[in-house]
Enzyme design. Sequence first.
Site, short mmCIF file in Angstrom:
data_model
loop_
_atom_site.label_atom_id
_atom_site.label_comp_id
_atom_site.label_asym_id
_atom_site.label_seq_id
_atom_site.Cartn_x
_atom_site.Cartn_y
_atom_site.Cartn_z
CG ASP A 79 -6.31 -5.15 2.00
OD1 ASP A 79 -6.92 -4.53 1.13
OD2 ASP A 79 -5.93 -4.63 3.07
CG HIS B 220 -9.27 -20.76 13.07
ND1 HIS B 220 -9.74 -21.99 12.66
CD2 HIS B 220 -10.34 -19.93 13.12
CE1 HIS B 220 -11.04 -21.91 12.47
NE2 HIS B 220 -11.44 -20.68 12.75
CB CYS C 42 -11.39 -25.31 10.56
SG CYS C 42 -9.82 -24.53 10.16
CB CYS D 123 -9.13 -26.73 13.58
SG CYS D 123 -9.92 -25.13 13.85
CB CYS E 8 -6.23 -24.34 10.22
SG CYS E 8 -6.72 -23.95 11.91
CG ASP F 116 -2.01 1.05 1.07
OD1 ASP F 116 -2.21 1.54 -0.06
OD2 ASP F 116 -2.64 1.40 2.08
#
Length: 372
Positions: free
Chosen positions: A267, A336, A305, A310, A307, A93
Site C-alpha cells: 500500500d 489515473h 491507459c 485517459c 482509465c 493500520d
Amino acid sequence: MAIKYELIKECKQSGARLGKITTPHGEIETPIFMPVGTKATVKAMTPEELKEIETQILLSNTFHLYLRPGHELIEKAGGLHKFMNWDGPILTDSGGFQVFSLDKLRKITEEGVEFRSFVDGSKHFFTPEKSMEVQNALGSDIMMTFDECPPYPADKEYVRKSLEMTTRWAKRSKDAHKNPDTQALFGIIQGGMFRDLREQSAKELIELDFPGYAIGGLSVGEPKDLMIEVLKYTTPMMPKDKPRYLMGVGTPDYIFEAAISGIDMFDCVLPTRIARNGTAMTSSGRINLKNAKFFDDFTPLDEECDCYACRNYTKSYIRHLVKENEILGARLLTIHNLNFLLKLSENIREAIKNDRLLDYKEEFYKKYGYIK
RNA sequence: GCGGUUAUAGUCAAGUGGUUAAGACACAGGAUUGUGACUCCUGCAUGCGUGGGUUCAAAUCCCACUAGCCGCC
C-alpha cells in the site's frame, strides 16, 4: 478464521507468488496494490470509482478515525464498511505508523504512546488494547498489531529494544482482539536494517501465530538499495502459507522487487498524494502536469491507459485544471494513478501465471525509464 | 492651459541618501513512499518611467521631459 490464503502458483522465472485471499467482504487476488483511504475515504474518490478501476481492498487508519469522528460513531453507523459505503475488504493500520510520523508529538513507553493530537493539540494515550478496541469497532477485515516503527537511521540497540517491545505489543494486541473469527489480525515484523534483528522479530511473531504478516519499518528514508536488501532477506523469513504484506510501498520499482521477493500486498499514499500535486504515473515514467510543455499537448496522460481520465481528457486540459487548482484535476489524476498501480498489479499477476515476471519487469523498466 | 499627485519584476507592493532592492501572487523547475500534505523546496529586477544634475555614496535629494490619476479654468 477470518481469512483464508491460497497460494495458487509461484513464478518459475522469479519466484513471485500468485495467490488469493478470501475475506468476509470478498476475495483478493495477489499480488495487489491497496489504495490508502486514511480517513475513511480515498481522497477525491467515490467507492463507485474505486470499483471501476478494480480496487480490491482499501486501507484506512485507526488513529485518524479514533480522533475524528471517533470509533464509537462509526460503530453506531454500522461499522466502517457501511459508514463509508464500501462493501469490499478493508485493512486498517493500527496507528503504529503515527508513532513514527508524529515523532515530535508523542512519547513512547512500555505501556503505550502518548500522542498530541494534530487536530486540536489534545493528549491521547494509545496502547495495543486501545488500537484493538478501535479496530474491532471499525470492523475491518484485516487489522494490524500496534507497533513501533523506528526511524532511519537508528542505532542497533534502540532497534532491538523497539522490536522486542513491538513483540510484546503484538502479544497484547492478540490478547485484546475480540473478533478473531471475523477480523484477521496481522503481525508486523520490525528490526530496522539489521538482518539478525529482522530474524529475531520474525521468529518471535511467528510463535504468536498470526493469520498474516507484514514487513514494517521500511520506506522510512533509507537508500533504495538497502531497502531492497532488507526486503530480500526478510520476506523468506515469513510463513509461506499466509499473506505477506509490505507496508508503505508504492513506486513501480519497489512493487516489482516486492512481488519478486514473494510479497502479496502493498500500500502507499504516493499515487493519491502526487496526483493531488499534479503528477501522473505513466507507462513511460512520471510526468508533472504543471510543466509548460503540456500547455498544448492534446494527447491523453498515457497512451496505453484505458482509465476514465485517459479515455476522455487531454494533458492540456488536465494541466489547466491543475494550474487553476480545480478539484477535477486532482480527481482525474487520482483515478489515473490508482488505475496505473492496479493495472500494474494485474500485469504482474498475469506475468507470474506465465512464468515471465523478470521479462515483464525488464520491459516495464525500459519503458518507464528505470533502465536507460 | 494651470495646480496637485503618482511612476520599483508579468501583477500588487516595501523601501524616503550608505553592504548582494523586502514580501506576496504569477511564472519556471523539483520533492512527496503503513497521509500532520490544495503541502514543502529551489529559481526568478547589474536594476527602481526617460534624460540630466547634486553627493564619497541616489530607487531615495534637485531640474527637465513623458505617462497615468485628481481637481480648476
